[in-house]
Design a protein around this motif. Structure first.
Motif, PDB file in Angstrom:
ATOM      1  N   MET A  67       0.824  -1.210   0.000  1.00 10.44           N
ATOM      2  CA  MET A  67       0.000   0.000   0.000  1.00 10.44           C
ATOM      3  C   MET A  67       0.855   1.255   0.000  1.00 10.44           C
ATOM      4  SD  MET A  67      -3.302  -0.869   2.408  1.00 10.44           S
ATOM      5  CE  MET A  67      -2.334  -1.208   3.874  1.00 10.44           C
ATOM      6  N   THR A  68       1.963   1.225   0.713  1.00  9.42           N
ATOM      7  CA  THR A  68       2.849   2.392   0.751  1.00  9.42           C
ATOM      8  C   THR A  68       3.403   2.715  -0.622  1.00  9.42           C
ATOM      9  OG1 THR A  68       3.478   1.933   3.050  1.00  9.42           O
ATOM     10  CG2 THR A  68       4.949   3.344   1.775  1.00  9.42           C
ATOM     11  N   ASN A  69       3.752   1.687  -1.375  1.00 11.31           N
ATOM     12  CA  ASN A  69       4.408   1.914  -2.661  1.00 11.31           C
ATOM     13  C   ASN A  69       3.438   2.168  -3.800  1.00 11.31           C
ATOM     14  OD1 ASN A  69       7.507   1.419  -2.355  1.00 11.31           O
ATOM     15  ND2 ASN A  69       6.543  -0.137  -1.089  1.00 11.31           N
ATOM     16  N   VAL A  70       2.177   1.756  -3.653  1.00 11.75           N
ATOM     17  CA  VAL A  70       1.189   2.070  -4.684  1.00 11.75           C
ATOM     18  C   VAL A  70       1.046   3.579  -4.835  1.00 11.75           C
ATOM     19  CG1 VAL A  70      -1.285   2.029  -5.199  1.00 11.75           C
ATOM     20  CG2 VAL A  70      -0.117  -0.078  -4.611  1.00 11.75           C
ATOM     21  N   GLY A  71       1.038   4.283  -3.728  1.00 13.38           N
ATOM     22  CA  GLY A  71       0.850   5.727  -3.774  1.00 13.38           C
ATOM     23  C   GLY A  71       2.114   6.532  -3.552  1.00 13.38           C
ATOM     24  N   SER A  72       3.290   5.910  -3.651  1.00 12.97           N
ATOM     25  CA  SER A  72       4.531   6.649  -3.396  1.00 12.97           C
ATOM     26  C   SER A  72       4.740   7.725  -4.460  1.00 12.97           C
ATOM     27  CB  SER A  72       5.726   5.690  -3.385  1.00 12.97           C
ATOM     28  OG  SER A  72       5.889   5.071  -4.649  1.00 12.97           O
ATOM     29  N   PHE A  73       5.333   8.830  -4.034  1.00 10.53           N
ATOM     30  CA  PHE A  73       5.526   9.952  -4.953  1.00 10.53           C
ATOM     31  C   PHE A  73       6.973  10.456  -4.975  1.00 10.53           C
ATOM     32  CE2 PHE A  73       5.774  14.582  -5.549  1.00 10.53           C
ATOM     33  CZ  PHE A  73       5.331  14.670  -6.855  1.00 10.53           C
ATOM     34  N   THR A  74       7.569  10.660  -3.812  1.00  9.59           N
ATOM     35  CA  THR A  74       8.888  11.301  -3.750  1.00  9.59           C
ATOM     36  C   THR A  74       9.935  10.524  -4.522  1.00  9.59           C
ATOM     37  OG1 THR A  74       8.333  12.171  -1.557  1.00  9.59           O
ATOM     38  CG2 THR A  74      10.650  12.205  -2.211  1.00  9.59           C
ATOM     39  N   THR A  75      10.054   9.228  -4.248  1.00  9.41           N
ATOM     40  CA  THR A  75      11.077   8.419  -4.919  1.00  9.41           C
ATOM     41  C   THR A  75      10.861   8.334  -6.427  1.00  9.41           C
ATOM     42  OG1 THR A  75      11.494   7.105  -2.921  1.00  9.41           O
ATOM     43  CG2 THR A  75      12.136   6.143  -5.032  1.00  9.41           C
ATOM     44  N   PRO A  76       9.677   7.947  -6.901  1.00 10.83           N
ATOM     45  CA  PRO A  76       9.497   7.863  -8.370  1.00 10.83           C
ATOM     46  C   PRO A  76       9.574   9.219  -9.056  1.00 10.83           C
ATOM     47  CG  PRO A  76       7.415   7.478  -7.248  1.00 10.83           C
ATOM     48  CD  PRO A  76       8.475   7.451  -6.196  1.00 10.83           C
ATOM     49  N   TYR A  77       9.201  10.289  -8.369  1.00  9.62           N
ATOM     50  CA  TYR A  77       9.259  11.618  -8.983  1.00  9.62           C
ATOM     51  C   TYR A  77      10.702  12.067  -9.184  1.00  9.62           C
ATOM     52  CZ  TYR A  77       8.245  16.556  -9.838  1.00  9.62           C
ATOM     53  OH  TYR A  77       8.160  17.813 -10.397  1.00  9.62           O
ATOM     54  N   LEU A  78      11.581  11.729  -8.228  1.00  7.31           N
ATOM     55  CA  LEU A  78      12.969  12.181  -8.302  1.00  7.31           C
ATOM     56  C   LEU A  78      13.893  11.179  -8.988  1.00  7.31           C
ATOM     57  CD1 LEU A  78      13.375  13.704  -4.716  1.00  7.31           C
ATOM     58  CD2 LEU A  78      13.009  14.931  -6.865  1.00  7.31           C
ATOM     59  N   MET A  79      13.546   9.882  -8.918  1.00 11.31           N
ATOM     60  CA  MET A  79      14.450   8.858  -9.432  1.00 11.31           C
ATOM     61  C   MET A  79      13.838   7.983 -10.514  1.00 11.31           C
ATOM     62  SD  MET A  79      16.396   7.498  -5.981  1.00 11.31           S
ATOM     63  CE  MET A  79      17.495   6.465  -6.956  1.00 11.31           C
ATOM     64  N   GLY A  80      12.531   8.053 -10.689  1.00 12.41           N
ATOM     65  CA  GLY A  80      11.857   7.151 -11.614  1.00 12.41           C
ATOM     66  C   GLY A  80      11.951   7.592 -13.061  1.00 12.41           C
ATOM     67  N   PRO A  81      11.628   6.708 -13.983  1.00  7.34           N
ATOM     68  CA  PRO A  81      11.658   7.042 -15.418  1.00  7.34           C
ATOM     69  C   PRO A  81      10.499   7.958 -15.798  1.00  7.34           C
ATOM     70  CG  PRO A  81      10.794   4.826 -15.096  1.00  7.34           C
ATOM     71  CD  PRO A  81      11.239   5.300 -13.748  1.00  7.34           C
ATOM     72  N   ASN A  82      10.653   8.639 -16.922  1.00  9.41           N
ATOM     73  CA  ASN A  82       9.582   9.514 -17.406  1.00  9.41           C
ATOM     74  C   ASN A  82       8.408   8.722 -17.973  1.00  9.41           C
ATOM     75  OD1 ASN A  82      10.913  11.946 -16.775  1.00  9.41           O
ATOM     76  ND2 ASN A  82      12.145  11.811 -18.638  1.00  9.41           N
ATOM     77  N   ALA A  83       8.698   7.549 -18.516  1.00 12.74           N
ATOM     78  CA  ALA A  83       7.638   6.700 -19.048  1.00 12.74           C
ATOM     79  C   ALA A  83       8.137   5.252 -19.042  1.00 12.74           C
ATOM     80  CB  ALA A  83       7.266   7.126 -20.463  1.00 12.74           C
ATOM     81  N   PRO A  84       7.342   4.321 -18.528  1.00 14.60           N
ATOM     82  CA  PRO A  84       6.079   4.565 -17.825  1.00 14.60           C
ATOM     83  C   PRO A  84       6.326   5.156 -16.439  1.00 14.60           C
ATOM     84  CG  PRO A  84       6.636   2.242 -17.742  1.00 14.60           C
ATOM     85  CD  PRO A  84       7.667   2.879 -18.623  1.00 14.60           C
ATOM     86  N   LYS A  85       5.303   5.762 -15.869  1.00  6.20           N
ATOM     87  CA  LYS A  85       5.402   6.406 -14.570  1.00  6.20           C
ATOM     88  C   LYS A  85       4.645   5.598 -13.529  1.00  6.20           C
ATOM     89  CE  LYS A  85       3.511  10.198 -16.125  1.00  6.20           C
ATOM     90  NZ  LYS A  85       3.528  10.110 -17.606  1.00  6.20           N
TER      91      LYS A  85
END
Length: 279
Positions: free
Chosen positions: A211-229
């Protein structure tokens, strides 16, 4: 006088109930209702149809589920092994690890992510350290799924280990010693004693990590790919960048349903155990 005493506890609960309704229940109900609003303000399913027919949105949902499931498996397995080590090993090193593994729980997420970026980016600490040995190492963890999973593990292993360690603390030494006295090996003790007594707490940890990772924002926003998001970033874009509030509400509902689905297994397991205890 008797009626006053009967209703007095309910009167004390009313303020907390109203606060919960205004801050929790109403936003949820309002969000779900808004998810069915069309451009003309009428009822429509087009907001949900969009997320399950658009190729990019389907990729975002699939990518989020893969990241979450990989994180759950790696985090819970690692946390279980760590908790076992801390519970059954008594040394200065295990005591030191028992103190250090809790530190990530007290580090703000933004600080932790930026600290990790400074280490793993292609021009970060790892690269500079390896250059001293003539190796131009580029981890390639920025803007990739691997980097997101690594950061998720940094956050979730201590949390899951804390839950599982509390459960293992309830396994009495006398039970383990009795099993050893009759010749049971480590694997037999784990399979027949430790695991049955602690698997529910591991399941709880898995549910919360998911549940924590379904709605995570900080990590994917700063380190995640542009697509897919990941869906947390997609929700931010729908709400903040595009200003499409009905679609943002629909995506919020979808994320809520994903989290609710992850809790079904845990609830079902507890219900089965309760039925067994009644017999």
């Amino acid at each position: 006088m008797k009626n006053t005493k009967q209703w007095f506890p309910y009167l004390l609960v009313i303020p907390a109930f109203l606060v919960a309704m205004l801050t929790v229940a109403y936003p949820i109900v309002n969000g779900v209702a808004q998810s069915f609003e069309g451009e003309d303000g009428g009822f429509t399913l087009s907001n949900y149809v969009y997320f399950f027919t658009d190729r990019n949105e389907l990729a975002n949902i699939g990518f989020t589920l893969v990241i979450c499931l990989v994180t759950v498996v790696l985090a819970v397995v690692s946390a279980y092994l760590l908790a076992l080590y801390l519970r059954f090993t008594h040394s200065w090193f295990s005591r030191a690890i028992g103190f250090l593994y809790l530190l990530p729980r007290f580090v703000p997420s933004m600080v932790a992510v930026y600290a990790m970026i400074a280490v793993v980016r292609d021009s970060g600490f790892i690269n500079r350290l390896m250059l001293l040995f003539g190796i131009n190492a580029k981890p390639g963890l920025m803007y990739s799924a691997n980097g997101v999973v690594l950061m998720n593990l940094w956050f979730n292993i201590p949390f899951a280990a804390m839950i599982i360690a509390a459960s293992l603390g309830g396994v009495r030494d006398s039970i383990i010693e009795s099993a050893r006295d009759v010749g049971a090996g480590r694997w037999t003790i784990f399979r027949t004693i430790i695991l049955p007594l602690t698997y529910k707490d591991a399941l709880v940890a898995s549910t919360f990590v998911f549940m924590t990772n379904v709605g995570s924002f900080t990590t994917p926003y700063l380190m995640g790919p542009n697509a897919p998001k990941l869906l947390g970033v997609d929700l931010f874009n729908q709400f903040n960048s595009y200003g499409d509030y009905p679609k943002a509400a629909a995506l919020s509902t979808i994320m809520f349903l994903l989290c609710a689905a992850s809790a079904v297994v845990y609830i079902y397991t507890n219900m089965k155990d309760s039925e067994w205890e009644k017999k």
